[in-house]
Motif scaffolding. Structure first.
Motif, PDB file in Angstrom:
ATOM      1  N   SER A 131      13.785 -16.420   9.248  1.00 25.09           N
ATOM      2  CA  SER A 131      13.167 -15.744  10.381  1.00 25.09           C
ATOM      3  C   SER A 131      13.540 -14.271  10.292  1.00 25.09           C
ATOM      4  O   SER A 131      14.712 -13.945  10.097  1.00 25.09           O
ATOM      5  CB  SER A 131      13.689 -16.350  11.684  1.00 25.09           C
ATOM      6  OG  SER A 131      13.133 -15.700  12.791  1.00 25.09           O
ATOM      7  N   VAL A 132      12.533 -13.389  10.408  1.00 27.81           N
ATOM      8  CA  VAL A 132      12.757 -11.965  10.164  1.00 27.81           C
ATOM      9  C   VAL A 132      12.208 -11.114  11.304  1.00 27.81           C
ATOM     10  O   VAL A 132      11.072 -11.303  11.729  1.00 27.81           O
ATOM     11  CB  VAL A 132      12.063 -11.522   8.848  1.00 27.81           C
ATOM     12  CG1 VAL A 132      12.368 -10.065   8.540  1.00 27.81           C
ATOM     13  CG2 VAL A 132      12.454 -12.417   7.692  1.00 27.81           C
ATOM     14  N   GLY A 133      13.012 -10.184  11.773  1.00 26.26           N
ATOM     15  CA  GLY A 133      12.544  -9.105  12.638  1.00 26.26           C
ATOM     16  C   GLY A 133      12.429  -7.873  11.762  1.00 26.26           C
ATOM     17  O   GLY A 133      13.287  -7.633  10.916  1.00 26.26           O
ATOM     18  N   TYR A 134      11.357  -7.103  11.921  1.00 25.21           N
ATOM     19  CA  TYR A 134      11.177  -5.969  11.011  1.00 25.21           C
ATOM     20  C   TYR A 134      10.664  -4.733  11.737  1.00 25.21           C
ATOM     21  O   TYR A 134      10.158  -4.809  12.855  1.00 25.21           O
ATOM     22  CB  TYR A 134      10.225  -6.333   9.866  1.00 25.21           C
ATOM     23  CG  TYR A 134       8.802  -6.567  10.314  1.00 25.21           C
ATOM     24  CD1 TYR A 134       7.889  -5.519  10.356  1.00 25.21           C
ATOM     25  CD2 TYR A 134       8.377  -7.825  10.704  1.00 25.21           C
ATOM     26  CE1 TYR A 134       6.586  -5.729  10.787  1.00 25.21           C
ATOM     27  CE2 TYR A 134       7.077  -8.041  11.121  1.00 25.21           C
ATOM     28  CZ  TYR A 134       6.185  -6.998  11.162  1.00 25.21           C
ATOM     29  OH  TYR A 134       4.898  -7.199  11.597  1.00 25.21           O
ATOM     30  N   GLY A 193       0.803  -1.220   0.000  1.00 26.33           N
ATOM     31  CA  GLY A 193       0.000   0.000   0.000  1.00 26.33           C
ATOM     32  C   GLY A 193       0.832   1.264   0.000  1.00 26.33           C
ATOM     33  O   GLY A 193       0.444   2.261   0.599  1.00 26.33           O
ATOM     34  N   GLY A 194       2.004   1.224  -0.639  1.00 28.40           N
ATOM     35  CA  GLY A 194       2.870   2.394  -0.688  1.00 28.40           C
ATOM     36  C   GLY A 194       3.696   2.615   0.569  1.00 28.40           C
ATOM     37  O   GLY A 194       4.451   3.582   0.650  1.00 28.40           O
ATOM     38  N   LYS A 195       3.559   1.736   1.556  1.00 27.19           N
ATOM     39  CA  LYS A 195       4.343   1.852   2.792  1.00 27.19           C
ATOM     40  C   LYS A 195       5.423   0.778   2.817  1.00 27.19           C
ATOM     41  O   LYS A 195       5.167  -0.383   2.508  1.00 27.19           O
ATOM     42  CB  LYS A 195       3.442   1.712   4.010  1.00 27.19           C
ATOM     43  CG  LYS A 195       2.437   2.840   4.115  1.00 27.19           C
ATOM     44  CD  LYS A 195       1.585   2.696   5.346  1.00 27.19           C
ATOM     45  CE  LYS A 195       0.582   3.844   5.404  1.00 27.19           C
ATOM     46  NZ  LYS A 195      -0.313   3.721   6.533  1.00 27.19           N
ATOM     47  N   GLU A 196       6.631   1.198   3.195  1.00 22.09           N
ATOM     48  CA  GLU A 196       7.767   0.292   3.218  1.00 22.09           C
ATOM     49  C   GLU A 196       8.064  -0.174   4.632  1.00 22.09           C
ATOM     50  O   GLU A 196       8.053   0.613   5.575  1.00 22.09           O
ATOM     51  CB  GLU A 196       8.988   1.008   2.634  1.00 22.09           C
ATOM     52  CG  GLU A 196      10.163   0.112   2.396  1.00 22.09           C
ATOM     53  CD  GLU A 196      11.285   0.844   1.679  1.00 22.09           C
ATOM     54  OE1 GLU A 196      11.327   0.783   0.443  1.00 22.09           O
ATOM     55  OE2 GLU A 196      12.102   1.484   2.378  1.00 22.09           O
ATOM     56  N   SER A 197       8.320  -1.462   4.767  1.00 18.38           N
ATOM     57  CA  SER A 197       8.777  -2.062   6.024  1.00 18.38           C
ATOM     58  C   SER A 197      10.088  -2.767   5.722  1.00 18.38           C
ATOM     59  O   SER A 197      10.227  -3.404   4.680  1.00 18.38           O
ATOM     60  CB  SER A 197       7.762  -3.075   6.552  1.00 18.38           C
ATOM     61  OG  SER A 197       6.527  -2.461   6.782  1.00 18.38           O
ATOM     62  N   ILE A 198      11.049  -2.653   6.639  1.00 12.30           N
ATOM     63  CA  ILE A 198      12.369  -3.227   6.420  1.00 12.30           C
ATOM     64  C   ILE A 198      12.702  -4.199   7.542  1.00 12.30           C
ATOM     65  O   ILE A 198      12.497  -3.898   8.717  1.00 12.30           O
ATOM     66  CB  ILE A 198      13.439  -2.128   6.348  1.00 12.30           C
ATOM     67  CG1 ILE A 198      13.121  -1.178   5.187  1.00 12.30           C
ATOM     68  CG2 ILE A 198      14.832  -2.729   6.192  1.00 12.30           C
ATOM     69  CD1 ILE A 198      14.014   0.024   5.104  1.00 12.30           C
ATOM     70  N   GLY A 199      13.217  -5.377   7.148  1.00  9.29           N
ATOM     71  CA  GLY A 199      13.564  -6.391   8.133  1.00  9.29           C
ATOM     72  C   GLY A 199      14.939  -6.967   7.918  1.00  9.29           C
ATOM     73  O   GLY A 199      15.535  -6.838   6.849  1.00  9.29           O
ATOM     74  N   THR A 200      15.443  -7.606   8.965  1.00 13.66           N
ATOM     75  CA  THR A 200      16.690  -8.360   8.920  1.00 13.66           C
ATOM     76  C   THR A 200      16.363  -9.808   9.245  1.00 13.66           C
ATOM     77  O   THR A 200      15.662 -10.079  10.230  1.00 13.66           O
ATOM     78  CB  THR A 200      17.706  -7.812   9.941  1.00 13.66           C
ATOM     79  OG1 THR A 200      17.999  -6.454   9.600  1.00 13.66           O
ATOM     80  CG2 THR A 200      18.984  -8.628   9.941  1.00 13.66           C
ATOM     81  N   GLY A 201      16.868 -10.724   8.414  1.00  9.86           N
ATOM     82  CA  GLY A 201      16.544 -12.130   8.602  1.00  9.86           C
ATOM     83  C   GLY A 201      17.764 -13.004   8.764  1.00  9.86           C
ATOM     84  O   GLY A 201      18.869 -12.652   8.346  1.00  9.86           O
TER      85      GLY A 201
END
Length: 133
Positions: free
Chosen positions: A91-94, A60-68
């Motif tokens: 496994s990801v924390g975001y 929806g045009g919103k960015e979320s960033i994670g590290t896995g």
């Protein structure tokens, strides 16, 4: 407890057969919002960054960033650790805007990745499917 059952069910699906392993790539994503119970769609980009994965969702045009971190079956157990070409799970924390969350994905026999996620403070767990572009 729900997460335990969901992860067990997903692990059983992975045992039935794996496709190409290694989660890097571009995906279309379909999931369900745990608060509204409505479906959402977007994209996910997974890349390797040293021993970890960088996961970037655009929904929806919103960015979320994670590290896995990666995981794979080794006989009758999981091995978790640095990202590898043999990973069949991630496994990801975001971070999403002003909140955070956790997610776990398993590769399916058709090459898609199916998982569960939740965010900080939530009492619910919901699912998401990544399909390669």
């Amino acid at each position: 407890m729900l997460i335990k059952y969901a992860l067990t069910a997903l692990a059983i699906l992975v045992l039935a057969g794996t496709a190409t392993a290694e989660p890097t790539g571009s995906y279309n994503v379909v999931g369900r919002n745990p608060d509204t119970d409505e479906n959402y769609t977007g994209t996910v980009e997974v890349s390797r960054h040293g021993e970890t994965y960088v996961v970037v969702w655009n929904i929806g045009g919103k960015e979320s960033i994670g590290t896995g971190i990666g995981a794979r079956f080794a006989g009758d157990r999981f091995e978790m650790g640095p990202a590898s070409d043999d990973d069949t799970a991630i496994s990801v924390g975001y971070v999403a805007e002003d909140n955070f969350g956790i997610a776990m994905y398993f590769e399916q026999s058709d090459g898609s990745w199916q998982g569960v996620w939740s965010y900080g403070g939530s009492e619910k767990v919901t699912g998401e499917i990544w399909t390669r572009q």
